[in-house]
Design a protein around this motif. Structure first.
Motif, PDB file in Angstrom:
ATOM      1  N   SER A  68      35.132 -42.732  46.968  1.00  0.00           N
ATOM      2  CA  SER A  68      33.982 -42.136  47.644  1.00  0.00           C
ATOM      3  C   SER A  68      34.367 -40.732  48.109  1.00  0.00           C
ATOM      4  O   SER A  68      35.539 -40.376  48.153  1.00  0.00           O
ATOM      5  CB  SER A  68      33.557 -42.994  48.829  1.00  0.00           C
ATOM      6  N   TYR A  69      33.359 -39.961  48.458  1.00  0.00           N
ATOM      7  CA  TYR A  69      33.600 -38.589  48.903  1.00  0.00           C
ATOM      8  C   TYR A  69      34.262 -38.597  50.278  1.00  0.00           C
ATOM      9  O   TYR A  69      33.778 -39.251  51.200  1.00  0.00           O
ATOM     10  CB  TYR A  69      32.301 -37.786  48.944  1.00  0.00           C
ATOM     11  N   GLU A  70      35.364 -37.857  50.403  1.00  0.00           N
ATOM     12  CA  GLU A  70      36.092 -37.778  51.665  1.00  0.00           C
ATOM     13  C   GLU A  70      35.568 -36.665  52.566  1.00  0.00           C
ATOM     14  O   GLU A  70      35.850 -36.647  53.759  1.00  0.00           O
ATOM     15  CB  GLU A  70      37.576 -37.557  51.397  1.00  0.00           C
ATOM     16  N   ASN A  71      34.817 -35.728  51.973  1.00  0.00           N
ATOM     17  CA  ASN A  71      34.258 -34.602  52.711  1.00  0.00           C
ATOM     18  C   ASN A  71      32.787 -34.435  52.367  1.00  0.00           C
ATOM     19  O   ASN A  71      32.347 -34.827  51.283  1.00  0.00           O
ATOM     20  CB  ASN A  71      34.981 -33.297  52.349  1.00  0.00           C
ATOM     21  N   THR A  72      32.063 -33.813  53.269  1.00  0.00           N
ATOM     22  CA  THR A  72      30.736 -33.325  52.937  1.00  0.00           C
ATOM     23  C   THR A  72      30.918 -32.225  51.904  1.00  0.00           C
ATOM     24  O   THR A  72      31.841 -31.417  52.004  1.00  0.00           O
ATOM     25  CB  THR A  72      30.051 -32.729  54.188  1.00  0.00           C
ATOM     26  N   PHE A  73      30.041 -32.191  50.907  1.00  0.00           N
ATOM     27  CA  PHE A  73      30.034 -31.091  49.948  1.00  0.00           C
ATOM     28  C   PHE A  73      28.626 -30.540  49.902  1.00  0.00           C
ATOM     29  O   PHE A  73      27.650 -31.289  49.794  1.00  0.00           O
ATOM     30  CB  PHE A  73      30.467 -31.557  48.554  1.00  0.00           C
ATOM     31  N   TRP A  74      28.511 -29.225  49.977  1.00  0.00           N
ATOM     32  CA  TRP A  74      27.233 -28.517  49.998  1.00  0.00           C
ATOM     33  C   TRP A  74      27.359 -27.346  49.041  1.00  0.00           C
ATOM     34  O   TRP A  74      28.339 -26.600  49.097  1.00  0.00           O
ATOM     35  CB  TRP A  74      26.975 -28.035  51.425  1.00  0.00           C
ATOM     36  N   SER A  75      26.373 -27.161  48.146  1.00  0.00           N
ATOM     37  CA  SER A  75      26.465 -26.076  47.166  1.00  0.00           C
ATOM     38  C   SER A  75      25.097 -25.454  46.911  1.00  0.00           C
ATOM     39  O   SER A  75      24.107 -26.157  46.677  1.00  0.00           O
ATOM     40  CB  SER A  75      27.033 -26.612  45.848  1.00  0.00           C
ATOM     41  N   TYR A  76      25.072 -24.123  46.947  1.00  0.00           N
ATOM     42  CA  TYR A  76      23.869 -23.361  46.621  1.00  0.00           C
ATOM     43  C   TYR A  76      24.165 -22.434  45.453  1.00  0.00           C
ATOM     44  O   TYR A  76      25.096 -21.618  45.514  1.00  0.00           O
ATOM     45  CB  TYR A  76      23.394 -22.536  47.827  1.00  0.00           C
ATOM     46  N   ASP A  77      23.390 -22.556  44.391  1.00  0.00           N
ATOM     47  CA  ASP A  77      23.559 -21.742  43.180  1.00  0.00           C
ATOM     48  C   ASP A  77      22.729 -20.465  43.318  1.00  0.00           C
ATOM     49  O   ASP A  77      21.503 -20.506  43.230  1.00  0.00           O
ATOM     50  CB  ASP A  77      23.123 -22.561  41.960  1.00  0.00           C
ATOM     51  N   PHE A  78      23.399 -19.340  43.545  1.00  0.00           N
ATOM     52  CA  PHE A  78      22.699 -18.065  43.690  1.00  0.00           C
ATOM     53  C   PHE A  78      21.968 -17.651  42.413  1.00  0.00           C
ATOM     54  O   PHE A  78      21.071 -16.817  42.455  1.00  0.00           O
ATOM     55  CB  PHE A  78      23.680 -16.942  44.050  1.00  0.00           C
ATOM     56  N   CYS A  79      22.356 -18.202  41.271  1.00  0.00           N
ATOM     57  CA  CYS A  79      21.826 -17.770  39.976  1.00  0.00           C
ATOM     58  C   CYS A  79      20.838 -18.776  39.373  1.00  0.00           C
ATOM     59  O   CYS A  79      20.382 -18.590  38.239  1.00  0.00           O
ATOM     60  CB  CYS A  79      22.982 -17.511  39.013  1.00  0.00           C
ATOM     61  N   ASN A  80      20.521 -19.826  40.107  1.00  0.00           N
ATOM     62  CA  ASN A  80      19.539 -20.824  39.669  1.00  0.00           C
ATOM     63  C   ASN A  80      19.804 -21.363  38.267  1.00  0.00           C
ATOM     64  O   ASN A  80      18.902 -21.478  37.450  1.00  0.00           O
ATOM     65  CB  ASN A  80      18.117 -20.263  39.762  1.00  0.00           C
ATOM     66  N   GLY A  81      21.059 -21.666  37.992  1.00  0.00           N
ATOM     67  CA  GLY A  81      21.420 -22.275  36.714  1.00  0.00           C
ATOM     68  C   GLY A  81      21.468 -21.329  35.532  1.00  0.00           C
ATOM     69  O   GLY A  81      21.659 -21.757  34.403  1.00  0.00           O
ATOM     70  N   LYS A  82      21.302 -20.050  35.787  1.00  0.00           N
ATOM     71  CA  LYS A  82      21.326 -19.066  34.701  1.00  0.00           C
ATOM     72  C   LYS A  82      22.577 -18.206  34.815  1.00  0.00           C
ATOM     73  O   LYS A  82      23.188 -18.099  35.866  1.00  0.00           O
ATOM     74  CB  LYS A  82      20.088 -18.178  34.770  1.00  0.00           C
ATOM     75  N   ARG A  83      22.928 -17.570  33.722  1.00  0.00           N
ATOM     76  CA  ARG A  83      24.033 -16.617  33.717  1.00  0.00           C
ATOM     77  C   ARG A  83      23.468 -15.213  33.899  1.00  0.00           C
ATOM     78  O   ARG A  83      22.515 -14.831  33.243  1.00  0.00           O
ATOM     79  CB  ARG A  83      24.808 -16.699  32.404  1.00  0.00           C
ATOM     80  N   VAL A  84      24.094 -14.465  34.776  1.00  0.00           N
ATOM     81  CA  VAL A  84      23.687 -13.086  35.032  1.00  0.00           C
ATOM     82  C   VAL A  84      24.495 -12.179  34.126  1.00  0.00           C
ATOM     83  O   VAL A  84      25.719 -12.281  34.052  1.00  0.00           O
ATOM     84  CB  VAL A  84      23.935 -12.712  36.508  1.00  0.00           C
ATOM     85  N   ASP A  85      23.819 -11.284  33.426  1.00  0.00           N
ATOM     86  CA  ASP A  85      24.491 -10.331  32.539  1.00  0.00           C
ATOM     87  C   ASP A  85      25.017  -9.174  33.381  1.00  0.00           C
ATOM     88  O   ASP A  85      24.271  -8.578  34.169  1.00  0.00           O
ATOM     89  CB  ASP A  85      23.512  -9.823  31.485  1.00  0.00           C
ATOM     90  N   ALA A  86      26.285  -8.851  33.215  1.00  0.00           N
ATOM     91  CA  ALA A  86      26.897  -7.761  33.974  1.00  0.00           C
ATOM     92  C   ALA A  86      26.254  -6.413  33.675  1.00  0.00           C
ATOM     93  O   ALA A  86      26.430  -5.467  34.442  1.00  0.00           O
ATOM     94  CB  ALA A  86      28.391  -7.700  33.705  1.00  0.00           C
TER      95      ALA A  86
END
Length: 146
Positions: free
Chosen positions: A51-69
């Motif tokens: 089981s998870y030993e820690n809380t995990f929280w994640s926010y994707d700044f790119c909404n599942g897309k790749r940003v072109d440099a």
């Protein structure tokens, strides 16, 4: 011209603080959360041992897309996110001081080349460190022959 794409998530883990508290403090709805003690599962729902030993929280700044440099350089993207998150500096410090971790998880993808480079100025590195945010770089070089 830069020859890479990237995606960036803000990831937070903590041994005690609940994900809802993190969301409320940051005023951000995460894309992924796991609660302490929940069974571990893969993104496709397959059960893993333990089981998870820690809380995990994640926010994707790119909404599942790749940003072109070519649209925005990675270093400018990070500088922008640092500016947006600066108001949460004390919260990030508290998370770290109480056993948590805060990081930018970066997927870094080459485009038709294995030669990728970014240049992080001291000011960007400083502002990231000042927020108590680590950088995790995960490179995915192209498999094309050059």
């Amino acid at each position: 011209m830069p020859d890479y794409k990237f995606c960036v998530s803000l990831n937070i883990s903590h041994p005690e603080i609940e994900a809802d508290i993190i969301s409320e403090e940051l005023n951000i709805t995460p894309h992924i959360t796991h609660k302490i003690g929940e069974p571990r599962i893969t993104p496709n729902g397959r059960r893993l041992s333990g089981s998870y030993e820690n809380t995990f929280w994640s926010y994707d700044f790119c909404n599942g897309k790749r940003v072109d440099a070519e649209e925005i350089l990675f270093e400018d993207f990070i500088a922008s996110k640092n500016s947006e998150l600066a108001k949460h500096k004390c919260f990030f410090e508290k998370l770290r001081e109480t056993g948590g971790a805060v990081d930018y998880f970066v997927g870094w993808f080459s485009v038709d080349s294995i030669n990728m480079n970014i240049y992080l100025e001291p000011a960007v590195l400083y502002s990231t460190a000042d927020l108590s945010i680590s950088l995790v770089l995960c490179a995915y070089p192209s498999h094309h022959e050059t």
